[in-house]
Structures are given as structure tokens and as C-alpha cells.
Design an enzyme around this catalytic site. Structure first.
Site, short mmCIF file in Angstrom:
data_model
loop_
_atom_site.label_atom_id
_atom_site.label_comp_id
_atom_site.label_asym_id
_atom_site.label_seq_id
_atom_site.Cartn_x
_atom_site.Cartn_y
_atom_site.Cartn_z
N TYR A 32 0.83 -1.21 0.00
CA TYR A 32 0.00 0.00 0.00
C TYR A 32 0.86 1.25 0.00
O TYR A 32 2.07 1.20 0.22
CB TYR A 32 -0.93 0.00 1.21
CG TYR A 32 -0.27 0.39 2.52
CD1 TYR A 32 -0.43 1.67 3.05
CD2 TYR A 32 0.54 -0.52 3.21
CE1 TYR A 32 0.18 2.02 4.25
CE2 TYR A 32 1.14 -0.16 4.41
CZ TYR A 32 0.97 1.11 4.92
OH TYR A 32 1.58 1.47 6.10
N ARG A 51 7.64 3.58 -5.17
CA ARG A 51 7.84 2.67 -4.04
C ARG A 51 6.76 1.58 -4.01
O ARG A 51 7.03 0.44 -3.65
CB ARG A 51 7.86 3.45 -2.72
CG ARG A 51 8.23 2.59 -1.52
CD ARG A 51 8.42 3.39 -0.25
NE ARG A 51 7.19 4.06 0.17
CZ ARG A 51 7.10 4.84 1.23
NH1 ARG A 51 8.17 5.10 1.97
NH2 ARG A 51 5.95 5.41 1.56
N ARG A 99 -8.42 -20.03 -1.03
CA ARG A 99 -7.45 -19.84 0.04
C ARG A 99 -6.38 -20.93 0.03
O ARG A 99 -6.67 -22.12 0.16
CB ARG A 99 -8.15 -19.82 1.40
CG ARG A 99 -7.23 -19.34 2.52
CD ARG A 99 -7.97 -19.24 3.85
NE ARG A 99 -7.16 -18.53 4.85
CZ ARG A 99 -6.17 -19.10 5.52
NH1 ARG A 99 -5.86 -20.38 5.34
NH2 ARG A 99 -5.46 -18.38 6.40
N HIS A 101 -1.90 -21.03 0.99
CA HIS A 101 -0.73 -20.23 1.34
C HIS A 101 0.18 -19.96 0.14
O HIS A 101 0.80 -18.90 0.04
CB HIS A 101 0.08 -20.93 2.44
CG HIS A 101 -0.50 -20.74 3.81
ND1 HIS A 101 -1.74 -21.22 4.16
CD2 HIS A 101 -0.01 -20.11 4.92
CE1 HIS A 101 -2.00 -20.90 5.42
NE2 HIS A 101 -0.96 -20.23 5.91
N LYS A 146 6.50 -1.93 2.02
CA LYS A 146 5.32 -1.29 2.61
C LYS A 146 4.14 -2.26 2.48
O LYS A 146 3.25 -2.12 1.64
CB LYS A 146 5.03 0.05 1.94
CG LYS A 146 4.16 0.97 2.80
CD LYS A 146 4.19 2.39 2.28
CE LYS A 146 3.28 3.31 3.06
NZ LYS A 146 3.74 3.56 4.43
N GLU A 178 12.65 2.67 14.06
CA GLU A 178 11.70 3.68 13.63
C GLU A 178 10.49 3.67 14.55
O GLU A 178 10.42 2.88 15.49
CB GLU A 178 11.28 3.44 12.18
CG GLU A 178 10.63 2.09 11.95
CD GLU A 178 10.34 1.81 10.48
OE1 GLU A 178 10.34 2.74 9.66
OE2 GLU A 178 10.11 0.62 10.16
N LEU A 202 11.26 1.25 7.04
CA LEU A 202 10.69 1.71 5.77
C LEU A 202 11.40 3.00 5.40
O LEU A 202 11.49 3.92 6.22
CB LEU A 202 9.19 1.95 5.90
CG LEU A 202 8.52 2.43 4.62
CD1 LEU A 202 8.44 1.31 3.60
CD2 LEU A 202 7.13 2.98 4.91
#
Length: 285
Positions: A32, A51, A99, A101, A146, A178, A202
């Protein structure tokens, strides 16, 4: 009327639907970005979108848009929602599949969603500063992505809120990494110091802007790991991020930073940062 983007289409917010087997919902399998909007214009939009695409590559997910295509979609979203001051949130998941993995086959298309939000500048916090706590960094070791997987960040932020603080400063083995939602920098003897842009943090777009500002204005700076002791003995400390801009930290675990007020170098960085915004977006108040 508020519009959102779902897979390139503009629809009413109330009509937006995502399948329950979307991998973002079931696995957090996606990435995101959040972009600031001032005067109806994106600030550092290109950097954020680059990014986003880079984060997608790092998890083996090809984003089916170019930076230019994404910018055009987001500009239309700003116009449709008449957004002047706020943020754009967007996320790309690996898509809808039974679903499992393991990654789905290549014929599964990613899901792209974006929406806007009106939000003002953090004017009060930038003037008076914020209080923080310390928190052990328990997150995974690919913090440079991210990712939608933010449980570690959420738990740290909640711990700060419950302590009556704004942010949690995270650390691994005595080294500051951070915050839960921001990058952390210290100032000692006139020098700005922040953690290197490796897999433990990040590489914030605002963080990058701050370093550019320092280099272009003869403010000494360094991307060097610093310890909890360095943090506690710093002359000034600030956090940086898309929504928080450059916000001074005036207290850590109940102990004042400096004299407990906005420091001179942080103030100067704030003023120079506003000039960078105005270069792209016009005069802001």
C-alpha cells in the site's frame, strides 16, 4: 458524493465491494501507499508510486499499472472528490483466489483499491511536539516493504496510546529503528542522524526529503545506526512521515528532550520542508 477506485473503475464509496477470498483480506498479501494532497495536488506522488511498484516486486507481485497510469487515476479521484487538503490511500493485493498459502497461478489479477480522505496538517503537534514511549521492535525483518501486514505496528501504536503518548519509538538490541508509523531522527551537536535505509525500516518518502533538505542546505546529516543512549542524550528528536510531516518529539518515557520544546534545527527543517511542498503544490497555510 464520495468516489473510490476499484480496479481502475470509479464507483460510489457505498457500492465498493471486495471478494471474501481476496488475498489481502485473508493473508495481508499486498502492499500500500499513502500520498499527501495539498491544494488539490499530490506531493511526492511519483516517489510514492515508484515505491508501491518496488514493494510489489519485492513480494513477487507485478502491479499492472505504470506510475503514469496510476497518477492519472489518482488525479481523477482528487477531482471527483474535490479534495483540497488530505490524503490518498491505495493498496494492491495479489487478487482473488481459493485460500492457499502458496501464491495463485499467474492468471489471477491483482486487486487495486484507492480512496481519498480529508485531513488537515498536524499544526499543533508540529509547534508543541509530542510525547513518546519506547517499545521493542518485534516486527518481521523486511520492513523496507510497505506491506499490508501491520500488526506489529498497530500493537506498538496502541501501547503508546494507552500510555497517553503519540508514538512508540521502536528498537532492536538497543538500536533505534523507527516509530510505529513514522521514521525517527535525532540531532546531536547540529547533526541530523537517522537509521540507514535497510531492511529494518521503511525508507520514508518524507525521510528522504529531510535528508535532501539537509544536503542542499549545508545541514550535517548521517544515515547511521544510533542507540537508545544516543536517543536519550540527543539535543533534539523528531519524527517524520506523510501525515505527520516533521513533528518534534519533546518527551521520551516521561523524560524531556532538551528543554521540552521545538528545537531550532527541527524548526528550520519544518520551514524548509514547507518550501518543498510549495514547489510542487503551491502556497499552503
Amino acid at each position: 458524493m464520495t468516489y473510490v477506485i476499484v480496479n481502475g473503475e470509479f464507483i460510489k464509496r457505498s457500492e465498493a465491494k471486495i471478494d471474501i477470498e481476496d488475498r489481502g483480506y485473508q493473508f495481508g498479501d499486498g502492499v500500500y501507499e499513502v500520498i499527501r494532497v495539498y491544494n488539490g495536488k499530490m506531493f511526492t506522488g511519483t516517489e510514492h508510486l515508484e515505491r508501491l511498484i518496488d514493494s510489489g516486486k519485492k513480494i513477487g507481485m507485478k502491479i499492472p499499472y505504470t506510475v503514469s497510469e496510476l497518477k492519472q487515476l489518482l488525479k481523477q479521484l482528487i477531482a471527483k472528490n474535490e479534495l483540497k487538503l488530505g490524503t490518498l490511500y491505495m493498496q494492491m493485493t495479489r487478487g482473488i483466489a481459493p485460500r492457499n498459502h502458496a501464491f495463485p497461478s499467474s492468471d489471477v489479477s491483482p486487486t487495486f483499491v484507492a480512496y481519498s480522505k480529508e485531513i488537515g496538517r498536524p499544526a499543533d503537534n508540529m509547534k508543541t511536539g509530542v510525547k513518546t514511549i519506547l517499545n521493542e521492535d518485534i516486527r518481521w525483518l523486511l520492513c523496507d516493504i510497505k506491506s499490508l501486514n501491520l500488526l506489529g505496528n498497530l500493537m506498538a501504536k496502541q501501547k503508546a496510546v494507552e500510555a497517553g503518548c503519540f508514538e512508540a519509538i521502536q528498537h532492536r538490541d538497543g538500536v533505534v529503528t523507527e516509530g510505529s508509523l513514522s521514521n525517527i531522527s535525532i540531532i546531536k551537536d547540529g547533526k541530523v542522524i537517522t537509521h540507514p535505509a535497510d531492511n529494518l525500516i521503511l525508507n520514508g518518502i518524507t525521510r528522504q526529503k529531510v535528508l535532501d533538505i539537509c544536503r542542499n542546505n549545508d545541514i550535517p546529516c548521517s544515515e547511521t545506526p544510533f542507540t537508545l543512549d544516543d536517543l536519550k542524550n540527543a539535543d533534539e528528536v523528531f519524527l517524520s512521515g506523510t501525515t505527520v510531516e516533521i513533528t518534534p518529539i519533546i518527551e521520551i518515557e516521561g523524560a524531556k528532550v532538551g528543554d521540552g520544546s521545538l528545537g531550532p534545527i527541527t524548526k528550520s527543517l519544518q520551514e524548509l520542508f514547507v518550501k518543498e511542498i510549495e514547489k510542487e503544490c503551491g502556497t499552503i497555510s
